[in-house]
Design a protein around this motif. Sequence first.
Motif, PDB file in Angstrom:
ATOM      1  N   LEU A 189       0.828  -1.202   0.000  1.00 41.25           N
ATOM      2  CA  LEU A 189       0.000   0.000   0.000  1.00 41.25           C
ATOM      3  C   LEU A 189       0.867   1.259   0.000  1.00 41.25           C
ATOM      4  CD1 LEU A 189      -2.725   1.380   0.131  1.00 41.25           C
ATOM      5  CD2 LEU A 189      -2.731   1.055   2.613  1.00 41.25           C
ATOM      6  N   ALA A 190       1.929   1.249   0.795  1.00 43.41           N
ATOM      7  CA  ALA A 190       2.814   2.412   0.838  1.00 43.41           C
ATOM      8  C   ALA A 190       3.429   2.673  -0.536  1.00 43.41           C
ATOM      9  CB  ALA A 190       3.905   2.195   1.884  1.00 43.41           C
ATOM     10  N   LEU A 191       3.856   1.608  -1.222  1.00 40.80           N
ATOM     11  CA  LEU A 191       4.410   1.764  -2.566  1.00 40.80           C
ATOM     12  C   LEU A 191       3.355   2.278  -3.542  1.00 40.80           C
ATOM     13  CD1 LEU A 191       6.737  -1.306  -3.297  1.00 40.80           C
ATOM     14  CD2 LEU A 191       7.356   1.118  -3.393  1.00 40.80           C
ATOM     15  N   ALA A 192       2.173   1.694  -3.473  1.00 41.12           N
ATOM     16  CA  ALA A 192       1.102   2.096  -4.387  1.00 41.12           C
ATOM     17  C   ALA A 192       0.772   3.576  -4.226  1.00 41.12           C
ATOM     18  CB  ALA A 192      -0.128   1.233  -4.149  1.00 41.12           C
ATOM     19  N   LYS A 193       0.792   4.059  -3.004  1.00 44.02           N
ATOM     20  CA  LYS A 193       0.509   5.482  -2.758  1.00 44.02           C
ATOM     21  C   LYS A 193       1.590   6.369  -3.375  1.00 44.02           C
ATOM     22  CE  LYS A 193      -2.205   5.075   1.518  1.00 44.02           C
ATOM     23  NZ  LYS A 193      -2.238   5.338   2.981  1.00 44.02           N
ATOM     24  N   ARG A 194       2.835   5.935  -3.314  1.00 47.11           N
ATOM     25  CA  ARG A 194       3.926   6.738  -3.840  1.00 47.11           C
ATOM     26  C   ARG A 194       3.818   6.911  -5.354  1.00 47.11           C
ATOM     27  NH1 ARG A 194       9.715   5.091  -1.361  1.00 47.11           N
ATOM     28  NH2 ARG A 194      10.275   6.948  -2.585  1.00 47.11           N
ATOM     29  N   PHE A 195       3.250   5.930  -6.031  1.00 47.23           N
ATOM     30  CA  PHE A 195       3.159   5.990  -7.492  1.00 47.23           C
ATOM     31  C   PHE A 195       1.833   6.564  -7.991  1.00 47.23           C
ATOM     32  CE2 PHE A 195       6.526   2.714  -7.215  1.00 47.23           C
ATOM     33  CZ  PHE A 195       7.437   3.253  -8.125  1.00 47.23           C
ATOM     34  N   THR A 196       0.934   6.890  -7.095  1.00 43.99           N
ATOM     35  CA  THR A 196      -0.390   7.373  -7.503  1.00 43.99           C
ATOM     36  C   THR A 196      -0.411   8.894  -7.590  1.00 43.99           C
ATOM     37  OG1 THR A 196      -1.502   5.452  -6.530  1.00 43.99           O
ATOM     38  CG2 THR A 196      -2.834   7.417  -6.904  1.00 43.99           C
ATOM     39  N   THR A 200      -1.123   8.630 -13.106  1.00 48.57           N
ATOM     40  CA  THR A 200      -0.730   7.232 -12.930  1.00 48.57           C
ATOM     41  C   THR A 200      -1.318   6.686 -11.621  1.00 48.57           C
ATOM     42  OG1 THR A 200       1.316   7.716 -11.720  1.00 48.57           O
ATOM     43  CG2 THR A 200       1.440   7.645 -14.131  1.00 48.57           C
ATOM     44  N   PHE A 201      -1.394   5.365 -11.557  1.00 47.54           N
ATOM     45  CA  PHE A 201      -1.862   4.681 -10.359  1.00 47.54           C
ATOM     46  C   PHE A 201      -0.801   3.698  -9.881  1.00 47.54           C
ATOM     47  CE2 PHE A 201      -5.857   6.016 -12.255  1.00 47.54           C
ATOM     48  CZ  PHE A 201      -6.624   6.390 -11.153  1.00 47.54           C
ATOM     49  N   GLY A 202      -0.828   3.440  -8.599  1.00 44.01           N
ATOM     50  CA  GLY A 202       0.127   2.504  -8.034  1.00 44.01           C
ATOM     51  C   GLY A 202      -0.148   1.069  -8.430  1.00 44.01           C
ATOM     52  N   GLY A 270       2.769   2.641 -19.062  1.00 43.08           N
ATOM     53  CA  GLY A 270       3.294   3.430 -17.960  1.00 43.08           C
ATOM     54  C   GLY A 270       2.250   4.073 -17.086  1.00 43.08           C
ATOM     55  N   LYS A 271       1.010   3.565 -17.138  1.00 41.87           N
ATOM     56  CA  LYS A 271      -0.065   4.125 -16.325  1.00 41.87           C
ATOM     57  C   LYS A 271      -0.172   3.470 -14.950  1.00 41.87           C
ATOM     58  CE  LYS A 271      -1.380   6.954 -19.539  1.00 41.87           C
ATOM     59  NZ  LYS A 271      -1.145   8.421 -19.381  1.00 41.87           N
ATOM     60  N   PHE A 272       0.394   2.274 -14.805  1.00 41.35           N
ATOM     61  CA  PHE A 272       0.375   1.558 -13.527  1.00 41.35           C
ATOM     62  C   PHE A 272       1.792   1.159 -13.157  1.00 41.35           C
ATOM     63  CE2 PHE A 272      -3.907   0.046 -15.188  1.00 41.35           C
ATOM     64  CZ  PHE A 272      -4.642   0.945 -14.424  1.00 41.35           C
ATOM     65  N   ALA A 273       2.140   1.330 -11.894  1.00 49.54           N
ATOM     66  CA  ALA A 273       3.458   0.901 -11.428  1.00 49.54           C
ATOM     67  C   ALA A 273       3.490  -0.592 -11.162  1.00 49.54           C
ATOM     68  CB  ALA A 273       3.850   1.658 -10.161  1.00 49.54           C
ATOM     69  N   MET A 274       2.333  -1.156 -10.790  1.00 48.55           N
ATOM     70  CA  MET A 274       2.250  -2.579 -10.474  1.00 48.55           C
ATOM     71  C   MET A 274       0.912  -3.127 -10.965  1.00 48.55           C
ATOM     72  SD  MET A 274       3.660  -2.585  -6.496  1.00 48.55           S
ATOM     73  CE  MET A 274       2.541  -1.250  -5.980  1.00 48.55           C
ATOM     74  N   ILE A 275       0.934  -4.391 -11.377  1.00 46.46           N
ATOM     75  CA  ILE A 275      -0.300  -5.106 -11.696  1.00 46.46           C
ATOM     76  C   ILE A 275      -0.129  -6.555 -11.242  1.00 46.46           C
ATOM     77  CG2 ILE A 275      -0.909  -3.697 -13.715  1.00 46.46           C
ATOM     78  CD1 ILE A 275       0.031  -6.140 -15.434  1.00 46.46           C
ATOM     79  N   GLY A 276      -1.224  -7.307 -11.263  1.00 44.83           N
ATOM     80  CA  GLY A 276      -1.164  -8.735 -11.003  1.00 44.83           C
ATOM     81  C   GLY A 276      -1.463  -9.479 -12.289  1.00 44.83           C
ATOM     82  N   ALA A 277      -0.728 -10.566 -12.550  1.00 43.13           N
ATOM     83  CA  ALA A 277      -0.955 -11.353 -13.768  1.00 43.13           C
ATOM     84  C   ALA A 277      -0.174 -12.653 -13.684  1.00 43.13           C
ATOM     85  CB  ALA A 277      -0.529 -10.569 -15.014  1.00 43.13           C
ATOM     86  N   GLY A 278      -0.398 -13.505 -14.692  1.00 44.02           N
ATOM     87  CA  GLY A 278       0.377 -14.726 -14.866  1.00 44.02           C
ATOM     88  C   GLY A 278       1.296 -14.558 -16.058  1.00 44.02           C
TER      89      GLY A 278
END
Length: 422
Positions: A189-196, A200-202, A270-278
Motif C-alpha cells: 500500500l505504501a508503494l502504491a501510494k507513492r506511485f499514484t 498514474t496509479f500505483g 506506464g499508467k500503472f506501477a504494479m499489476i497482477g498477472a500470470g
Amino acid sequence: MMQGEFSRRSLLRFGLGAAVLGGPAAAMLSGCGGDDASDSSRLRVYNWGSAEEGKVYDQAFDRFEAARSGITAENNITPVTSWADYADKLAVQIAGGSPPDLINMAVEGTRLAVDKKLLMPLGPVLGEGEVAGLLEKMPASLREAFTVDGELYAVPNGWQTMVIYCNTKMFADQGIPLPSPDWTWDDFLALAKRFTGGGTFGFGMPWGFFQLHPWWLTNGAYPVSDDYRESRLTDPAFVEAVTFVHDLVRVHKVSPDPTSVDVYAQFAAGKFAMIGAGRWPIPTWKQANFADFAAVRWPKKVAHTTVFGGAGWGISPKADASLAAAAIGELVGTTTITEIAAIGQQIPVYADVLPDSGSPAGNEALKYLLSMAEDSRPVAAPVFFNDLERITMRYLERIVIGEVSPADGLKQADAELRTAIR
C-alpha cells in the motif's frame, strides 16, 4: 479480444465462464448413459485451445498414430468463449451417442466431472508406466489439483498462476527499489501510494475470480471449506481481504475501478506501477516492445501463497483406457509440452522446459512463475463452482463500486450461495 479463440488465459483474463459441465450441461450429462462400446481403432478427443495450440495437438496425434498402425485420433478443438459453452457442447456430443475418450479438463470442472462420473480414476490405468514417470516430474501441487478423494483424474498439461509485475522503469525513475521478497500488504500500500498521482496509479487490479484469489490466500482465506463442500464467504479473514481490495479502490484510490480497464495494456503504457498477472500478457508485451517489467511474489498479510489453475487430460469411463493412456503419454511428453509452452500462454508443467519469451525480462519472469508452484493453492473449484463464481463476482463488483459494504455484500453473497447449493 477473444477473436474467436478459446484459451484458459482468455477466460481468466476477462473473468468469464462457469464450471465445465455446469448448469444445463450437467443436467443433460447426468441422464446420458453412453452405452456405445468403445471403438478400439478410434480415439475421440474433446479439446480446447487457440488455433496455434490446436496445430501442436494435431502434430502430437500424428505422432501417436504413426506409432500405432490402424489407430485414428480425432482431435476436436471446440471453439467456445466460456466454460459453460464448452460444457454445453460436450453435453450435446455425449447425448448424441458420441462420448469422447479423452477430455481436456480444467481444474474448475474436475470435481463436477468426477461427481457426474465422466472421468475414470487414472491410478490403475497409468500404473508405473511412462506417464506415471512424467507425473513425478510435475509439481506436486498440480497433481493434487486433479486429485479427488485420493484418486488422480487428469494428467496436467499446462497451468497459470498470479504474481505482481512491477514497471521497472517507473521504479528506477523514482529511485525506488523493487519490493523485498518478504514484503507485506502495508509495504504494498505504501508503494502504491507513492506511485499514484499525475495520471498514474500505483496498482492496476486485474478483475476476475481467479485473479483476485491471491488477496484471499495471502490472508489465509479461501472462499470454500477445505473439503470443498461449504461456503466460507463470511470467514473474517475473507471479509478482511475483500475489505483491503475495496479500500485500494474506494478509500486509498491507488487503483481505478477494476471492472472496466485493460490493466495489461495500461501497465505497458506506464499508467500503472504494479499489476497482477500470470504468463499470459508477456506475448502481448513482446509485440509492443515492452520489456520494463519484473515479477515479484504477492505481498503477504499472513503468507505469500498465491493461486494456480490449469488443465489436464482425463479419460472417459467408456474409453479404451490403455489406448487413451498411451495418447496422454504423447500429449504430456516433452516434445508436446515444449511446443505448447513456446506459444507463450501456458506455464509448462516441467521445470526443465523453458521457452524463450522474447526478452530477458520475459525469460526471468517465466522462471519466477515456475517457482510459484511451491507456494500456491488451486483456484477454488467445488462441484458448485458455477454458482460460486457467478454469485461471488456479482457481489464483489457491487462492493468495489461502492454499492454495498464488504461485510454486508459478503453476507448476502453467502446466503445466496448456500441457498443455491442446498
